[in-house]
Motif scaffolding. Sequence first.
Motif, PDB file in Angstrom:
ATOM      1  N   GLN A 213       0.825  -1.169  -0.085  1.00  0.00           N
ATOM      2  CA  GLN A 213       0.074   0.142   0.084  1.00  0.00           C
ATOM      3  C   GLN A 213       0.768   1.108   0.127  1.00  0.00           C
ATOM      4  O   GLN A 213       0.563   2.334  -0.458  1.00  0.00           O
ATOM      5  N   ALA A 214       2.250   1.172   0.589  1.00  0.00           N
ATOM      6  CA  ALA A 214       2.982   2.328   0.629  1.00  0.00           C
ATOM      7  C   ALA A 214       3.593   2.619  -0.649  1.00  0.00           C
ATOM      8  O   ALA A 214       4.248   3.622  -1.155  1.00  0.00           O
ATOM      9  N   LYS A 215       3.539   1.775  -1.724  1.00  0.00           N
ATOM     10  CA  LYS A 215       4.254   1.878  -3.077  1.00  0.00           C
ATOM     11  C   LYS A 215       5.581   2.144  -3.048  1.00  0.00           C
ATOM     12  O   LYS A 215       5.906   3.187  -3.746  1.00  0.00           O
ATOM     13  N   ALA A 216       6.364   1.549  -2.174  1.00  0.00           N
ATOM     14  CA  ALA A 216       7.880   2.291  -2.021  1.00  0.00           C
ATOM     15  C   ALA A 216       8.412   1.013  -2.551  1.00  0.00           C
ATOM     16  O   ALA A 216       9.011   0.012  -2.124  1.00  0.00           O
ATOM     17  N   ALA A 217       9.020   1.305  -3.757  1.00  0.00           N
ATOM     18  CA  ALA A 217       9.975   0.309  -4.626  1.00  0.00           C
ATOM     19  C   ALA A 217      11.160   0.083  -4.008  1.00  0.00           C
ATOM     20  O   ALA A 217      11.563  -1.170  -4.005  1.00  0.00           O
ATOM     21  N   THR A 218      11.811   0.903  -3.132  1.00  0.00           N
ATOM     22  CA  THR A 218      13.002   0.652  -2.523  1.00  0.00           C
ATOM     23  C   THR A 218      12.864  -0.259  -1.589  1.00  0.00           C
ATOM     24  O   THR A 218      13.679  -1.327  -1.483  1.00  0.00           O
ATOM     25  N   VAL A 220      10.424  -2.636  -1.289  1.00  0.00           N
ATOM     26  CA  VAL A 220      10.188  -3.908  -1.973  1.00  0.00           C
ATOM     27  C   VAL A 220      11.515  -4.745  -2.385  1.00  0.00           C
ATOM     28  O   VAL A 220      11.638  -5.676  -2.258  1.00  0.00           O
ATOM     29  N   ILE A 221      12.468  -3.954  -3.216  1.00  0.00           N
ATOM     30  CA  ILE A 221      13.654  -4.557  -3.565  1.00  0.00           C
ATOM     31  C   ILE A 221      14.460  -4.923  -2.209  1.00  0.00           C
ATOM     32  O   ILE A 221      14.839  -5.928  -2.509  1.00  0.00           O
ATOM     33  N   LEU A 222      14.502  -4.223  -1.282  1.00  0.00           N
ATOM     34  CA  LEU A 222      15.220  -4.586   0.021  1.00  0.00           C
ATOM     35  C   LEU A 222      14.600  -5.760   0.622  1.00  0.00           C
ATOM     36  O   LEU A 222      15.417  -6.474   0.884  1.00  0.00           O
ATOM     37  N   LEU A 223      13.443  -5.663   0.571  1.00  0.00           N
ATOM     38  CA  LEU A 223      12.739  -6.845   1.247  1.00  0.00           C
ATOM     39  C   LEU A 223      12.981  -8.011   0.634  1.00  0.00           C
ATOM     40  O   LEU A 223      13.301  -9.225   1.193  1.00  0.00           O
ATOM     41  N   ALA A 224      12.960  -8.051  -0.660  1.00  0.00           N
ATOM     42  CA  ALA A 224      12.984  -9.150  -1.388  1.00  0.00           C
ATOM     43  C   ALA A 224      14.384  -9.674  -1.466  1.00  0.00           C
ATOM     44  O   ALA A 224      14.811 -10.919  -1.518  1.00  0.00           O
ATOM     45  N   ALA A 225      15.320  -8.670  -1.166  1.00  0.00           N
ATOM     46  CA  ALA A 225      16.741  -9.155  -1.290  1.00  0.00           C
ATOM     47  C   ALA A 225      17.332  -9.645  -0.094  1.00  0.00           C
ATOM     48  O   ALA A 225      18.130 -10.609   0.255  1.00  0.00           O
ATOM     49  N   VAL A 226      16.834  -8.955   1.146  1.00  0.00           N
ATOM     50  CA  VAL A 226      17.499  -9.215   2.246  1.00  0.00           C
ATOM     51  C   VAL A 226      16.720 -10.514   3.229  1.00  0.00           C
ATOM     52  O   VAL A 226      17.213 -11.168   3.898  1.00  0.00           O
ATOM     53  N   THR A 227      15.426 -10.449   2.932  1.00  0.00           N
ATOM     54  CA  THR A 227      14.531 -11.401   3.719  1.00  0.00           C
ATOM     55  C   THR A 227      15.235 -12.832   3.327  1.00  0.00           C
ATOM     56  O   THR A 227      15.595 -13.682   4.355  1.00  0.00           O
ATOM     57  N   PRO A 228      15.513 -13.314   2.108  1.00  0.00           N
ATOM     58  CA  PRO A 228      16.063 -14.723   1.878  1.00  0.00           C
ATOM     59  C   PRO A 228      17.383 -14.845   2.358  1.00  0.00           C
ATOM     60  O   PRO A 228      18.084 -15.837   3.013  1.00  0.00           O
ATOM     61  N   ALA A 275      19.491  -0.356 -14.898  1.00  0.00           N
ATOM     62  CA  ALA A 275      18.775   0.357 -15.546  1.00  0.00           C
ATOM     63  C   ALA A 275      17.133  -0.102 -15.938  1.00  0.00           C
ATOM     64  O   ALA A 275      16.477   0.559 -15.504  1.00  0.00           O
ATOM     65  N   ASP A 276      17.200  -1.316 -16.229  1.00  0.00           N
ATOM     66  CA  ASP A 276      15.910  -1.987 -16.547  1.00  0.00           C
ATOM     67  C   ASP A 276      15.181  -2.453 -15.298  1.00  0.00           C
ATOM     68  O   ASP A 276      14.053  -2.016 -15.619  1.00  0.00           O
ATOM     69  N   GLY A 277      15.968  -2.735 -14.469  1.00  0.00           N
ATOM     70  CA  GLY A 277      15.175  -2.800 -13.020  1.00  0.00           C
ATOM     71  C   GLY A 277      14.655  -1.623 -12.530  1.00  0.00           C
ATOM     72  O   GLY A 277      13.399  -1.713 -12.104  1.00  0.00           O
ATOM     73  N   LEU A 278      15.581  -0.338 -12.545  1.00  0.00           N
ATOM     74  CA  LEU A 278      15.024   0.690 -12.173  1.00  0.00           C
ATOM     75  C   LEU A 278      13.854   1.419 -12.904  1.00  0.00           C
ATOM     76  O   LEU A 278      12.948   1.807 -12.407  1.00  0.00           O
ATOM     77  N   ALA A 279      13.924   0.843 -14.077  1.00  0.00           N
ATOM     78  CA  ALA A 279      12.922   1.446 -15.114  1.00  0.00           C
ATOM     79  C   ALA A 279      11.595   0.851 -15.029  1.00  0.00           C
ATOM     80  O   ALA A 279      10.399   1.299 -15.060  1.00  0.00           O
ATOM     81  N   PHE A 280      11.714  -0.400 -14.338  1.00  0.00           N
ATOM     82  CA  PHE A 280      10.283  -1.159 -14.263  1.00  0.00           C
ATOM     83  C   PHE A 280       9.571  -0.545 -12.968  1.00  0.00           C
ATOM     84  O   PHE A 280       8.466  -0.532 -12.909  1.00  0.00           O
ATOM     85  N   PHE A 281      10.375   0.281 -11.974  1.00  0.00           N
ATOM     86  CA  PHE A 281       9.781   0.790 -10.936  1.00  0.00           C
ATOM     87  C   PHE A 281       9.490   2.288 -11.441  1.00  0.00           C
ATOM     88  O   PHE A 281       8.995   3.097 -10.544  1.00  0.00           O
ATOM     89  N   GLY A 282       9.842   2.669 -12.346  1.00  0.00           N
ATOM     90  CA  GLY A 282       9.613   3.997 -13.010  1.00  0.00           C
ATOM     91  C   GLY A 282      10.808   4.955 -12.413  1.00  0.00           C
ATOM     92  O   GLY A 282      10.301   6.344 -12.034  1.00  0.00           O
ATOM     93  N   LYS A 283      11.705   4.686 -11.987  1.00  0.00           N
ATOM     94  CA  LYS A 283      12.999   5.439 -11.382  1.00  0.00           C
ATOM     95  C   LYS A 283      13.932   5.715 -12.507  1.00  0.00           C
ATOM     96  O   LYS A 283      14.299   4.800 -13.285  1.00  0.00           O
ATOM     97  N   ASP A 284      14.467   6.770 -12.276  1.00  0.00           N
ATOM     98  CA  ASP A 284      15.680   7.155 -13.155  1.00  0.00           C
ATOM     99  C   ASP A 284      16.702   6.391 -12.814  1.00  0.00           C
ATOM    100  O   ASP A 284      17.310   6.175 -11.696  1.00  0.00           O
TER     101      ASP A 284
END
Length: 294
Positions: A213-218, A220-228, A275-284
């Motif tokens: 709900q927070a729409k926080a891409a950063t 989400v990425i950290l959660l997906a990377a650090v939890t495993p 670049a493609d990963g950031l672009a997926f989340f709409g980031k420069d």
Amino acid sequence: KCMGISSTFTTNQFPGAAISRVSIQSGRGHAGDEVMAILALMILPSEFAMAEPVRLPFLALFLGYACLHWQGLLDLVLKGRWLFALPVICILSALWADAPMAALRHGVIMLIAFVVAAALALRLDLVQLVVTLFISQLILCVGSFLNPVTMWVGGHDGGEALVGIFPHKNVLAQRVLLLALSSTVILMSAHYRPIFRVCAVAALGLALLLVAQAKAATAVILLAAVTPVAVIMSLIWRPAAHIHGLRSAIVMGGLSTVVLGLLVLINVFGINPVADGLAFFGKDSTLTGRTVIW
């Protein structure tokens, strides 16, 4: 380390400690130390604006509490003196900074954070620190869930983003990330009381709901990377210590897999992971404007 420390302690391990104490989680500290830690983790971070009226009074109370154990705290600071050199350098940077008062302010805030961390490390063991972190972030996340204030955000996936009791969605996302990680650590270890393991399951569900709900891409990425990583540390890394050379093999195997995967993505599929990963989340891809988060 949090996962491998026994919840049973003796006065031989910690001189001056009482044999029997009332505590939220069994360990070196007592309930008073744990309550101070929970309040510190909730009130002292400056981005929690609702705590502004009580922040300075509580800081004075906490520093007074730390001074009660000044000898142990001084020993700990001297032992980590090279780490404490960082806030000192930040304070000294006011001499040449473009904004001297801002540099001085942030240097002092960093020094306070280091002192608070040292005081908590002195009074609590790692298992208790995880529990106090878990409880403090759970309270804040439940508060945000019950007070679903939103703000408009643009970008690739623009819309109303949940901010809860915080001034910005990224602040909420940081809290959610800490809640998810502490919940994972509790679930992966048998050293925590059953009530916390049950609560950790519910907290993980709440964390996933809030971060979406927070729409926080950063986050989400950290959660997906650090939890495993936390899961691997518990299930693979710690047991591997009992087999000579296995940890080295795991590190080399992991690095080789990552490098091989990047080579395949870049050379075979023509994908730029950054670049493609950031672009997926709409980031420069230059991360312009993201320096505060990073």
